[in-house]
Enzyme design. Structure first.
Site, mmCIF file in Angstrom:
data_model
loop_
_atom_site.group_PDB
_atom_site.id
_atom_site.type_symbol
_atom_site.label_atom_id
_atom_site.label_comp_id
_atom_site.label_asym_id
_atom_site.label_seq_id
_atom_site.Cartn_x
_atom_site.Cartn_y
_atom_site.Cartn_z
ATOM 1 N N ILE A 27 60.367 -30.132 -2.885
ATOM 2 C CA ILE A 27 60.848 -29.683 -4.194
ATOM 3 C C ILE A 27 61.469 -28.295 -4.059
ATOM 4 C CG2 ILE A 27 60.147 -29.195 -6.591
ATOM 5 C CD1 ILE A 27 59.443 -32.043 -5.861
ATOM 6 N N ASN A 152 54.454 -19.989 3.176
ATOM 7 C CA ASN A 152 55.139 -18.780 2.703
ATOM 8 C C ASN A 152 56.236 -18.270 3.643
ATOM 9 O OD1 ASN A 152 53.043 -18.199 4.453
ATOM 10 N ND2 ASN A 152 52.484 -16.285 3.435
ATOM 11 N N LYS A 175 52.721 -28.444 13.121
ATOM 12 C CA LYS A 175 52.716 -29.113 11.822
ATOM 13 C C LYS A 175 52.989 -28.070 10.744
ATOM 14 C CE LYS A 175 49.635 -29.903 8.723
ATOM 15 N NZ LYS A 175 50.451 -29.694 7.504
ATOM 16 N N SER A 177 53.530 -26.661 6.857
ATOM 17 C CA SER A 177 52.881 -26.975 5.583
ATOM 18 C C SER A 177 53.629 -28.131 4.926
ATOM 19 C CB SER A 177 52.909 -25.752 4.671
ATOM 20 O OG SER A 177 52.597 -26.153 3.342
ATOM 21 N N PRO A 230 39.162 -21.199 3.594
ATOM 22 C CA PRO A 230 38.421 -22.473 3.677
ATOM 23 C C PRO A 230 38.996 -23.418 4.727
ATOM 24 C CG PRO A 230 38.862 -21.900 1.382
ATOM 25 C CD PRO A 230 39.603 -20.914 2.218
ATOM 26 N N GLU A 249 44.999 -17.020 11.351
ATOM 27 C CA GLU A 249 45.610 -16.003 10.479
ATOM 28 C C GLU A 249 45.353 -16.474 9.057
ATOM 29 O OE1 GLU A 249 46.732 -13.226 11.149
ATOM 30 O OE2 GLU A 249 47.075 -13.364 13.307
ATOM 31 N N CYS A 283 50.090 -13.018 3.014
ATOM 32 C CA CYS A 283 48.655 -12.913 3.306
ATOM 33 C C CYS A 283 48.180 -11.465 3.396
ATOM 34 C CB CYS A 283 48.342 -13.645 4.598
ATOM 35 S SG CYS A 283 49.408 -13.169 5.958
ATOM 36 N N GLU A 380 41.649 -14.057 -3.481
ATOM 37 C CA GLU A 380 43.045 -14.021 -3.051
ATOM 38 C C GLU A 380 43.845 -14.882 -4.038
ATOM 39 O OE1 GLU A 380 44.457 -16.250 0.447
ATOM 40 O OE2 GLU A 380 45.614 -14.481 0.988
ATOM 41 N N GLY A 453 40.307 -13.739 9.762
ATOM 42 C CA GLY A 453 40.830 -14.417 10.944
ATOM 43 C C GLY A 453 40.303 -13.911 12.263
ATOM 44 N N GLU A 457 48.422 -12.136 16.577
ATOM 45 C CA GLU A 457 49.764 -12.626 16.845
ATOM 46 C C GLU A 457 50.641 -11.421 17.175
ATOM 47 O OE1 GLU A 457 50.409 -15.400 13.296
ATOM 48 O OE2 GLU A 457 50.389 -16.779 14.995
HETATM 49 O O1 TXE Z 1 46.754 -23.651 2.267
HETATM 50 P P1 TXE Z 1 45.864 -24.413 3.309
HETATM 51 P P2 TXE Z 1 47.562 -24.251 1.014
HETATM 52 C C1 TXE Z 1 46.031 -19.533 0.461
HETATM 53 C C2 TXE Z 1 46.611 -19.216 -0.876
HETATM 54 C C3 TXE Z 1 46.943 -20.570 -1.414
HETATM 55 C C4 TXE Z 1 45.853 -21.426 -0.839
HETATM 56 C C5 TXE Z 1 46.159 -22.869 -0.688
HETATM 57 O O2 TXE Z 1 45.622 -18.589 -1.647
HETATM 58 O O3 TXE Z 1 46.922 -20.595 -2.791
HETATM 59 O O4 TXE Z 1 45.622 -20.863 0.434
HETATM 60 O O5 TXE Z 1 47.392 -23.068 -0.003
HETATM 61 C C6 TXE Z 1 46.854 -27.419 6.854
HETATM 62 N N1 TXE Z 1 42.803 -29.398 9.285
HETATM 63 N N2 TXE Z 1 47.000 -19.379 1.517
HETATM 64 O O6 TXE Z 1 46.891 -25.448 0.459
HETATM 65 O O7 TXE Z 1 45.170 -25.541 2.677
HETATM 66 C C7 TXE Z 1 47.794 -27.603 5.709
HETATM 67 O O8 TXE Z 1 48.358 -28.899 5.724
HETATM 68 C C8 TXE Z 1 43.968 -28.942 9.786
HETATM 69 C C9 TXE Z 1 46.983 -18.149 2.191
HETATM 70 O O9 TXE Z 1 48.946 -24.410 1.407
HETATM 71 O O10 TXE Z 1 45.030 -23.407 4.009
HETATM 72 C C10 TXE Z 1 48.783 -26.487 5.944
HETATM 73 O O11 TXE Z 1 49.706 -26.855 6.945
HETATM 74 N N3 TXE Z 1 44.944 -28.456 9.019
HETATM 75 C C11 TXE Z 1 47.693 -18.227 3.497
HETATM 76 C C12 TXE Z 1 47.894 -25.355 6.476
HETATM 77 O O12 TXE Z 1 46.728 -26.014 6.969
HETATM 78 C C13 TXE Z 1 44.755 -28.410 7.693
HETATM 79 C C14 TXE Z 1 48.954 -18.978 3.491
HETATM 80 C C15 TXE Z 1 47.489 -24.340 5.408
HETATM 81 O O13 TXE Z 1 46.937 -25.041 4.320
HETATM 82 C C16 TXE Z 1 43.551 -28.878 7.113
HETATM 83 C C17 TXE Z 1 48.826 -20.230 2.775
HETATM 84 C C18 TXE Z 1 42.545 -29.377 7.984
HETATM 85 N N4 TXE Z 1 41.371 -29.812 7.528
HETATM 86 C C19 TXE Z 1 47.887 -20.363 1.806
HETATM 87 N N5 TXE Z 1 43.641 -28.713 5.772
HETATM 88 C C20 TXE Z 1 47.869 -16.860 4.085
HETATM 89 N N6 TXE Z 1 46.919 -15.987 3.872
HETATM 90 O O14 TXE Z 1 48.842 -16.585 4.761
HETATM 91 C C21 TXE Z 1 44.846 -28.167 5.512
HETATM 92 N N7 TXE Z 1 45.524 -27.990 6.668
#
Ligand code: TXE
Length: 483
Positions: A27, A152, A175, A177, A230, A249, A283, A380, A453, A457
C-alpha cells in the site's frame, strides 16, 4: 509505477514467483492505494533460497577478500547512480517524502556497501608469538546469514546487514518487512549486476512466520534482526536453540537532555530530527525530551513555531518535509497513544490530529508537562509524538533518563563541555550524541544496551558479528607427551 520489481522473491540470481504463497498487498501510505502485490515465500521458495545461498557462499568465500570488496564498491556506485529511481520506489514503499529518501536511504545503503567493500581487503587474523612456538588466527565467515528487516528503512537495513556479511565472505537470505517488501529486491538486483554470484544475496517475502523459518533453519549460521523488542526476544530464543549468532537492533525510548545553557535553536533542531524525521518512525529517536526548567517555555515556543512549518504535501514533491505513517495499523496505534497522552494529563502543545485525507497522516505532535509514569513516556510509540519532561537537577535527570528497559540512544544539549561528556558517560545507551541527534554514519558503530538489542552494526565493530576466529597453534619443536 516506475521500476517495480517483477516478482515477489529474488533467489539464485533471478526473480522468482510462487503464487501458492499468501498474498501481501503493498500500500502507498500517502494515499492508502494498493500499488503491488507480493506473495509470501512458500517452503519451496525458502528452500531454494537457502540452497542457493549455501552454494554461493562457498564460491564467494574462496575469492580474495579484495575481489569481494570490489563487488561491494561497484554495487555502491550503481546504487548512487540509480539513487533517484530507488528513492522514488522507497517513497512508494514507505510513504517517506522524497526529500528524505533522496538523501537517507539508497545513499546510506551505498555508504555501507562502499565502506565494507573497502574494508574487505583489510580483514585479517593475527600472529601471536609464544616464545619458540607461535599461533595465528584466521578470520572466517560464519556461513549463510539471515537478515530480517523492519519497514522504516528498507534499503538501508538490507545494506547495513548485507554489506558487512558479504565483506566477511558470508551469503545472505534477507526477509524484508511485509509492510515494505519492494526495495530489498532492488538491492539484490544491484549486487548481481555488480558481479556477486547468483544466490549470494537472496530476498524472500513473508510475514513473521517466514522470518521464524529462517531463524530456526540449520542452514542459517546467524540471524540479524531489526524490529521490535517482543519480536527480538522470539527471534533470539529461536536462534539460541541452534546456538546461532545474532545481532538484534530493536526498539527504544531514548532520552534527550536539554540543559539551560544549551543553544536553544540547535536543541530544538535536534528534537525535531530526533522525533519527526521519517514521521517519527526511527528506532533511535529521542522521544523523551528532558528540558531544564529555566528554558522550558522558550524551548516549547520555538519548537511549536518550527513544527508548524512542517510541509505535509505529496511525498513525491521535494518541497514536502513530513510524510504519513507507514500503515493504517501504525496510524491507529499512534493515535491511540495521542489519546492516552491527553487522558493521562499531558499538555498538548501542537499537533495531535489525524488529517482528514486518504492515507495515514498524523500531524507532528508535541506534549509538554509529561511525567515519567505516563504511557507516552514509557512505551515506544514509533510515530511523531514527542514527550517533553521537565527537570531541575543533572543527577536527577540522568537517573530518570536511565529508568527505562530500553538503551538504544541518548543525547545531550549543553555548552558546558565537561557536563556534556559527564552526562553521556552516565547515560546507559549504545549510540549517543552531543549537541546533535540521530547521526548514523557508517564509520561509527550503531547499537544498543539493555532491551534495545545486542551486537553492533556499521564500522569495524560489525566485522566481529559476521566473522569468527579460528586459532591455530604451531609447535616448532618436538611434542613432549607424559607417556
Ligand atoms: O515489527 P516486528 P512490526 C516497533 C514499532 C512498531 C512495532 C511493530 O513500535 O509499531 O515494532 O512493527 C519479522 N520470527 N518497531 O510489526 O513485528 C517481521 O515480519 C522472525 C521498531 O513491523 O518487530 C518483520 O520483518 N521474524 C523497530 C520484522 O520481524 C519475525 C522497527 C520486524 O517485525 C517474527 C520496526 C518471528 N517470530 C518496528 N515476527 C525499530 N526499533 O527499528 C515478526 N518478524
Amino acid at each position: 509505477m516506475i521500476c517495480q520489481p517483477t516478482a515477489s522473491h529474488f533467489v539464485d540470481g533471478r526473480y522468482l514467483e510462487d503464487e501458492a504463497g499468501d498474498e501481501i498487498a503493498v500500500i502507498y501510505p500517502a494515499t492508502g492505494t494498493p500499488i503491488a502485490t507480493v506473495h509470501a515465500a512458500t517452503d519451496a521458495v525458502i528452500d531454494a533460497a537457502l540452497d542457493a545461498a549455501t552454494r554461493a557462499q562457498a564460491e564467494w568465500a574462496a575469492l580474495s577478500p579484495r575481489a569481494r570488496g570490489r563487488v561491494l564498491t561497484d554495487a555502491a556506485r550503481i546504487m548512487r547512480a540509480r539513487n533517484r529511481e530507488l528513492s522514488e520506489l522507497e517513497t512508494y514503499d514507505t510513504g517517506k517524502p522524497l526529500s528524505e529518501t533522496l538523501v537517507a536511504d539508497a545513499t546510506s545503503g551505498a555508504d555501507a556497501l562502499e565502506y565494507f567493500g573497502g574494508l574487505a581487503g583489510t580483514l585479517t587474523g593475527e600472529h601471536i608469538p609464544l616464545g619458540g612456538d607461535w599461533a595465528y588466527t584466521i578470520r572466517e565467515p560464519l556461513g549463510v546469514c539471515a537478515g530480517i528487516g523492519a519497514w522504516n528503512y528498507p534499503t538501508q537495513i538490507a545494506c547495513w546487514k548485507a554489506a558487512p556479511a558479504l565483506a566477511c565472505g558470508n551469503a545472505m537470505v534477507f526477509k524484508p518487512s511485509e509492510t515494505t517488501p519492494l526495495s530489498a529486491l532492488k538491492v539484490a538486483e544491484i549486487l548481481l549486476e555488480a558481479g556477486a554470484p547468483a544466490g549470494l544475496f537472496n530476498v524472500v517475502q513473508g510475514m513473521g512466520m517466514v522470518g521464524a523459518r529462517l531463524a530456526t533453519d540449520p542452514r542459517i549460521a546467524k540471524v540479524s534482526l531489526t524490529g521490535s523488542v517482543p519480536t527480538g526476544k522470539r527471534v533470539y530464543a529461536a536462534a539460541a536453540a541452534e546456538m546461532k549468532h545474532v545481532t538484534m537492533e530493536l526498539g527504544g525510548k531514548s532520552p534527550m537532555l536539554v540543559f539551560d545553557d544549551a543553544d536553544i535553536d540547535n536543541a530544538v533542531g535536534g528534537a525535531i530530527l530526533g522525533n519527526f524525521y521519517s514521521s517519527g518512525q526511527v528506532c533511535s529517536n529521542g522521544t523523551r525530551v528532558f528540558v531544564q526548567r529555566g528554558v522550558k517555555e522558550r524551548f516549547l515556543d520555538r519548537l511549536a513555531e518550527r513544527v508548524r512549518g512542517a510541509v505535509m504535501g505529496d511525498p513525491m514533491d521535494e518541497a514536502t518535509t513530513f510524510g504519513p505513517m507507514v500503515s493504517a495499523t501504525q496510524a491507529d496505534k499512534v493515535m491511540g497513544y495521542i489519546t492516552q497522552g491527553r487522558d493521562e494529563g499531558a499538555r498538548l502543545v501542537c499537533g495531535g490530529t489525524r488529517l482528514d485525507r486518504p492515507g495515514y497522516w498524523i500531524e507532528p505532535t508535541v506534549f509538554a508537562d509529561v511525567t515519567d509514569d505516563m504511557t507516552i513516556a514509557r512505551d515506544e510509540i514509533f510515530g511523531p509524538v514527542m514527550a517533553v519532561l521537565d527537570f531541575d537537577d543533572e543527577a536527577d535527570a540522568i537517573a530518570r533518563a536511565n529508568a527505562t528497559p530500553f538503551g538504544l540512544s541518548a543525547g545531550v544539549f549543553t555548552r558546558d563541555i565537561s557536563r556534556a561528556h559527564r552526562v553521556i558517560g552516565a547515560l546507559r545507551a549504545g549510540s549517543c550524541f552531543i549537541n546533535s541527534y540521530n547521526d548514523a554514519p557508517v564509520e561509527v558503530p550503531f547499537g544498543a544496551v539493555k532491551m534495545s538489542g545486542v551486537g553492533r552494526e556499521n564500522a569495524r565493530a560489525a566485522i566481529e558479528h559476521y566473522s569468527q576466529l579460528k586459532s591455530v597453534y604451531v609447535r616448532m619443536g618436538d611434542v613432549e607427551a607424559p607417556f
